[in-house]
Design a protein around this motif. Structure first.
Motif, PDB file in Angstrom:
ATOM      1  N   ARG A 141       0.877  -1.306   0.039  1.00 51.22           N
ATOM      2  CA  ARG A 141      -0.044  -0.047   0.000  1.00 51.22           C
ATOM      3  C   ARG A 141       0.941   1.213  -0.085  1.00 51.22           C
ATOM      4  NH1 ARG A 141      -5.117  -0.242   1.866  1.00 51.22           N
ATOM      5  NH2 ARG A 141      -5.217   1.623   0.812  1.00 51.22           N
ATOM      6  N   LEU A 142       2.111   1.072   0.273  1.00 48.47           N
ATOM      7  CA  LEU A 142       3.043   2.335  -0.005  1.00 48.47           C
ATOM      8  C   LEU A 142       2.793   3.233  -1.288  1.00 48.47           C
ATOM      9  CD1 LEU A 142       6.213   0.758   1.878  1.00 48.47           C
ATOM     10  CD2 LEU A 142       4.493   2.015   2.693  1.00 48.47           C
ATOM     11  N   LYS A 143       2.549   2.492  -2.260  1.00 48.30           N
ATOM     12  CA  LYS A 143       2.452   3.342  -3.479  1.00 48.30           C
ATOM     13  C   LYS A 143       1.269   4.111  -3.725  1.00 48.30           C
ATOM     14  CE  LYS A 143       0.055  -0.580  -5.868  1.00 48.30           C
ATOM     15  NZ  LYS A 143      -0.033  -1.292  -4.699  1.00 48.30           N
ATOM     16  N   PRO A 148       4.000  14.083   0.150  1.00 42.94           N
ATOM     17  CA  PRO A 148       5.400  14.062   0.460  1.00 42.94           C
ATOM     18  C   PRO A 148       5.388  13.489   1.978  1.00 42.94           C
ATOM     19  CG  PRO A 148       4.636  16.170  -0.628  1.00 42.94           C
ATOM     20  CD  PRO A 148       3.524  15.514  -0.422  1.00 42.94           C
ATOM     21  N   ALA A 149       6.740  12.822   2.006  1.00 45.35           N
ATOM     22  CA  ALA A 149       6.777  12.510   3.294  1.00 45.35           C
ATOM     23  C   ALA A 149       8.336  12.450   3.742  1.00 45.35           C
ATOM     24  CB  ALA A 149       6.604  10.709   3.197  1.00 45.35           C
ATOM     25  N   ALA A 150       8.659  12.751   4.853  1.00 37.67           N
ATOM     26  CA  ALA A 150      10.228  12.979   5.402  1.00 37.67           C
ATOM     27  C   ALA A 150      10.337  11.749   6.291  1.00 37.67           C
ATOM     28  CB  ALA A 150      10.166  14.410   6.083  1.00 37.67           C
ATOM     29  N   VAL A 151      11.195  10.933   6.024  1.00 37.00           N
ATOM     30  CA  VAL A 151      11.483   9.949   6.784  1.00 37.00           C
ATOM     31  C   VAL A 151      12.795  10.080   7.682  1.00 37.00           C
ATOM     32  CG1 VAL A 151      12.038   7.453   6.839  1.00 37.00           C
ATOM     33  CG2 VAL A 151      10.784   8.346   5.002  1.00 37.00           C
ATOM     34  N   SER A 164      13.828   2.477   7.491  1.00 38.58           N
ATOM     35  CA  SER A 164      13.805   3.879   6.864  1.00 38.58           C
ATOM     36  C   SER A 164      14.185   3.933   5.542  1.00 38.58           C
ATOM     37  CB  SER A 164      14.611   4.811   7.849  1.00 38.58           C
ATOM     38  OG  SER A 164      13.982   4.810   9.296  1.00 38.58           O
ATOM     39  N   GLU A 165      15.474   3.485   5.171  1.00 43.66           N
ATOM     40  CA  GLU A 165      15.803   3.495   3.765  1.00 43.66           C
ATOM     41  C   GLU A 165      14.896   2.976   2.862  1.00 43.66           C
ATOM     42  OE1 GLU A 165      19.488   1.473   4.366  1.00 43.66           O
ATOM     43  OE2 GLU A 165      20.431   3.304   5.113  1.00 43.66           O
ATOM     44  N   GLN A 166      14.299   1.914   3.191  1.00 48.15           N
ATOM     45  CA  GLN A 166      13.398   1.485   2.444  1.00 48.15           C
ATOM     46  C   GLN A 166      12.146   2.237   1.824  1.00 48.15           C
ATOM     47  OE1 GLN A 166      12.727  -2.589   4.259  1.00 48.15           O
ATOM     48  NE2 GLN A 166      14.533  -3.422   3.080  1.00 48.15           N
ATOM     49  N   LEU A 167      11.703   2.717   3.109  1.00 47.20           N
ATOM     50  CA  LEU A 167      10.479   3.622   3.182  1.00 47.20           C
ATOM     51  C   LEU A 167      11.044   4.910   1.948  1.00 47.20           C
ATOM     52  CD1 LEU A 167       9.089   4.123   6.624  1.00 47.20           C
ATOM     53  CD2 LEU A 167       7.899   3.352   4.694  1.00 47.20           C
ATOM     54  N   ARG A 168      12.124   5.298   2.079  1.00 47.95           N
ATOM     55  CA  ARG A 168      12.505   6.538   1.336  1.00 47.95           C
ATOM     56  C   ARG A 168      12.453   6.081  -0.472  1.00 47.95           C
ATOM     57  NH1 ARG A 168      17.937   7.574   0.743  1.00 47.95           N
ATOM     58  NH2 ARG A 168      18.081   5.469   0.570  1.00 47.95           N
ATOM     59  N   ALA A 174       9.105  10.608  -1.116  1.00 52.29           N
ATOM     60  CA  ALA A 174       9.774  10.627   0.235  1.00 52.29           C
ATOM     61  C   ALA A 174      11.156  10.891   0.199  1.00 52.29           C
ATOM     62  CB  ALA A 174       9.685   9.261   0.791  1.00 52.29           C
ATOM     63  N   GLU A 175      11.651  11.639   1.315  1.00 54.03           N
ATOM     64  CA  GLU A 175      13.215  11.860   1.301  1.00 54.03           C
ATOM     65  C   GLU A 175      13.737  11.517   2.829  1.00 54.03           C
ATOM     66  OE1 GLU A 175      12.554  16.533   3.252  1.00 54.03           O
ATOM     67  OE2 GLU A 175      12.912  16.305   1.044  1.00 54.03           O
ATOM     68  N   LEU A 176      14.730  11.048   2.851  1.00 55.18           N
ATOM     69  CA  LEU A 176      15.546  10.337   4.116  1.00 55.18           C
ATOM     70  C   LEU A 176      16.361  11.444   4.879  1.00 55.18           C
ATOM     71  CD1 LEU A 176      15.605   7.938   6.042  1.00 55.18           C
ATOM     72  CD2 LEU A 176      17.682   7.219   4.388  1.00 55.18           C
ATOM     73  N   HIS A 177      16.223  11.378   6.150  1.00 50.71           N
ATOM     74  CA  HIS A 177      17.025  12.354   6.969  1.00 50.71           C
ATOM     75  C   HIS A 177      17.644  11.554   7.998  1.00 50.71           C
ATOM     76  CE1 HIS A 177      15.284  16.136   5.217  1.00 50.71           C
ATOM     77  NE2 HIS A 177      14.260  15.177   5.149  1.00 50.71           N
TER      78      HIS A 177
END
Length: 212
Positions: A141-143, A148-151, A164-168, A174-177
């Motif tokens: 369901r992530l698609k 926008p999402a900040a992970v 977290s990397e996979q969510l990005r 999504a962007e990863l921090h």
């Protein structure tokens, strides 16, 4: 725009105060998650409580969640994409590892009830809540999350770094921090990092670089 903060297991609404103090947010809400249900405290009852709380909200809002709160925020955005303008997911999992939950609950059962005194939940509640999450899996369901999402993940939070990397990679926008020096509870040890990300999303302000 309203920003709704969802705390994690072992935290409370007040644990977002340092983040809010550093941010420039005109409208915030921090519900006490475990007071949203009068019956058994399970993942389903917490989600239902949030859905009931914001069922009549007409203006889109942002969701910022940590750990359990991040899972709830992600699930809510999947179910109600028209309501969520953007997501901030901290120390999040999208596929809860059932073996880890079972091992964790085994440890919980061996602990005295007094060990749960600071969690606003009884030992029974914690075990029940954890067990109710063991089959959660949002992989397919992530698609469906259009916003926008900040992970966000603390550099020392090894348990959630891979997810977290996979969510990005799997969320459409999504962007990863990765926050240097931070563990799992980023809202406590590096609240200014979360605030910077929120301010940029809300106002387009320049963001400090927190990626290593």
């Amino acid at each position: 725009m309203k920003v709704i903060f969802l705390h994690g297991l072992g935290q409370a609404a007040q644990d977002w105060q340092a983040v809010i103090a550093h941010a420039s947010l005109p409208d915030v809400e921090c519900p006490e998650l475990f007071s949203l249900t009068d019956g058994d405290i399970t993942y389903a009852s917490l989600l239902a409580g949030i859905e009931q709380l914001y069922a009549e909200t007409t203006e889109p809002f942002a969701l910022c969640g940590l750990s359990l709160g991040a899972i709830l925020a992600l699930d809510y955005a999947i179910r109600h994409p028209e309501q969520v303008m953007f997501l901030v997911l901290i120390g999040a999992q999208y596929q809860v590892p059932s073996r880890l939950i079972d091992f964790q609950n085994l440890l919980f059962r061996c602990m005295p009830g007094s060990a749960f005194a600071g969690m606003d939940l009884s030992k029974k509640d914690v075990i029940q809540l954890s067990h109710s999450m063991r089959s959660l899996d949002f992989s397919d369901r992530l698609k469906d999350v259009p916003c926008p999402a900040a992970v966000i993940c603390g550099a020392k939070d090894r348990a959630n770094r891979k997810a977290s990397e996979q969510l990005r990679d799997r969320l459409p926008q999504a962007e990863l921090h990765i926050i240097p020096g931070a563990g799992h509870e980023v809202n406590k040890c590096r609240p200014e990092a979360i605030s910077s990300i929120l301010n940029r999303r809300m106002y387009g302000e320049a963001e400090q670089q927190y990626n290593p």
